[in-house]
Design an enzyme around this catalytic site. Sequence first.
Site, PDB file in Angstrom:
ATOM      1  N   GLU A  60     110.376  15.902 -60.986  1.00 39.27           N
ATOM      2  CA  GLU A  60     110.500  16.835 -59.874  1.00 39.27           C
ATOM      3  C   GLU A  60     109.248  16.887 -58.995  1.00 39.27           C
ATOM      4  O   GLU A  60     109.285  17.405 -57.883  1.00 39.27           O
ATOM      5  CB  GLU A  60     110.815  18.236 -60.397  1.00 39.27           C
ATOM      6  CG  GLU A  60     112.183  18.359 -61.042  1.00 39.27           C
ATOM      7  CD  GLU A  60     112.262  17.818 -62.463  1.00 39.27           C
ATOM      8  OE1 GLU A  60     113.372  17.427 -62.878  1.00 39.27           O
ATOM      9  OE2 GLU A  60     111.222  17.765 -63.157  1.00 39.27           O
ATOM     10  N   VAL A  83     104.270  12.567 -69.231  1.00 37.88           N
ATOM     11  CA  VAL A  83     105.461  12.002 -69.855  1.00 37.88           C
ATOM     12  C   VAL A  83     105.021  11.444 -71.200  1.00 37.88           C
ATOM     13  O   VAL A  83     104.139  10.585 -71.266  1.00 37.88           O
ATOM     14  CB  VAL A  83     106.087  10.882 -68.987  1.00 37.88           C
ATOM     15  CG1 VAL A  83     107.383  10.387 -69.607  1.00 37.88           C
ATOM     16  CG2 VAL A  83     106.322  11.367 -67.564  1.00 37.88           C
ATOM     17  N   ILE A  84     105.617  11.970 -72.259  1.00 40.17           N
ATOM     18  CA  ILE A  84     105.269  11.537 -73.616  1.00 40.17           C
ATOM     19  C   ILE A  84     106.418  10.711 -74.179  1.00 40.17           C
ATOM     20  O   ILE A  84     107.580  11.118 -74.119  1.00 40.17           O
ATOM     21  CB  ILE A  84     104.975  12.755 -74.515  1.00 40.17           C
ATOM     22  CG1 ILE A  84     103.758  13.524 -73.985  1.00 40.17           C
ATOM     23  CG2 ILE A  84     104.732  12.303 -75.961  1.00 40.17           C
ATOM     24  CD1 ILE A  84     103.424  14.791 -74.748  1.00 40.17           C
ATOM     25  N   THR A  88     113.512   7.581 -77.532  1.00 39.90           N
ATOM     26  CA  THR A  88     114.474   6.845 -76.713  1.00 39.90           C
ATOM     27  C   THR A  88     113.761   6.192 -75.535  1.00 39.90           C
ATOM     28  O   THR A  88     112.584   6.424 -75.291  1.00 39.90           O
ATOM     29  CB  THR A  88     115.559   7.788 -76.163  1.00 39.90           C
ATOM     30  OG1 THR A  88     114.947   8.671 -75.214  1.00 39.90           O
ATOM     31  CG2 THR A  88     116.225   8.596 -77.271  1.00 39.90           C
ATOM     32  N   HIS A  90     114.198   6.927 -72.516  1.00 37.34           N
ATOM     33  CA  HIS A  90     114.113   7.895 -71.417  1.00 37.34           C
ATOM     34  C   HIS A  90     112.705   7.941 -70.833  1.00 37.34           C
ATOM     35  O   HIS A  90     112.520   8.028 -69.622  1.00 37.34           O
ATOM     36  CB  HIS A  90     114.536   9.274 -71.933  1.00 37.34           C
ATOM     37  CG  HIS A  90     114.516  10.350 -70.902  1.00 37.34           C
ATOM     38  ND1 HIS A  90     115.420  10.394 -69.866  1.00 37.34           N
ATOM     39  CD2 HIS A  90     113.704  11.421 -70.759  1.00 37.34           C
ATOM     40  CE1 HIS A  90     115.153  11.446 -69.113  1.00 37.34           C
ATOM     41  NE2 HIS A  90     114.118  12.088 -69.624  1.00 37.34           N
ATOM     42  N   ARG A 129      93.264  13.054 -72.520  1.00 35.90           N
ATOM     43  CA  ARG A 129      93.216  12.652 -71.110  1.00 35.90           C
ATOM     44  C   ARG A 129      93.147  13.863 -70.180  1.00 35.90           C
ATOM     45  O   ARG A 129      92.542  13.804 -69.115  1.00 35.90           O
ATOM     46  CB  ARG A 129      94.408  11.771 -70.780  1.00 35.90           C
ATOM     47  CG  ARG A 129      94.266  10.380 -71.371  1.00 35.90           C
ATOM     48  CD  ARG A 129      95.520   9.540 -71.138  1.00 35.90           C
ATOM     49  NE  ARG A 129      95.342   8.181 -71.595  1.00 35.90           N
ATOM     50  CZ  ARG A 129      95.497   7.778 -72.856  1.00 35.90           C
ATOM     51  NH1 ARG A 129      95.821   8.643 -73.791  1.00 35.90           N
ATOM     52  NH2 ARG A 129      95.325   6.512 -73.184  1.00 35.90           N
TER      53      ARG A 129
END
Length: 156
Positions: A60, A83-84, A88, A90, A129
């Site tokens: 988003e 994003v981890i 899957t 995804h 990070r």
Amino acid sequence: MDSYGVRFPVPEGAGRGLHFLIVEGRAYPDIADEMKRGAIAALETAGASHEIIAVPGAMEVPVAIAMALETDNYDGFVALGCVIRGQTNHYVGVASQSIRALAELAVVDALPLGIGILTVDNEAQALIRANVNGQDRGGDAARAALVLAGIKAKLT
């Protein structure tokens, strides 16, 4: 420091008179908070003002920035998210598509945009990070946006 061991310097006061929008994906609140803290510190050190918009996740973030472009209220943007990798595929789509959309917005619209979308294997990596006393990727994204805003001002 970046992966080469050198953090790109932004002179104190370089952002004076500039107004930025920080758009943060909140999928991982602790990580988002730390990245936002770094971005705010970098902008304030440079003398820039800012607003913050929170969105659900990394996908988003580019949509919110595209919407904000219609207002002409901002001199630059800081995109933050995480994003981890899960169990899957995804992860691959979300990471690549959010970063691709941000890069496309930046190039097509010549945006001073710092991209701070972390793509990591686990939460521990993300926290390293994001940490303002560690790699400070939120601060790095804000500093990149400040540098690009300065370049844009020189060229226009």
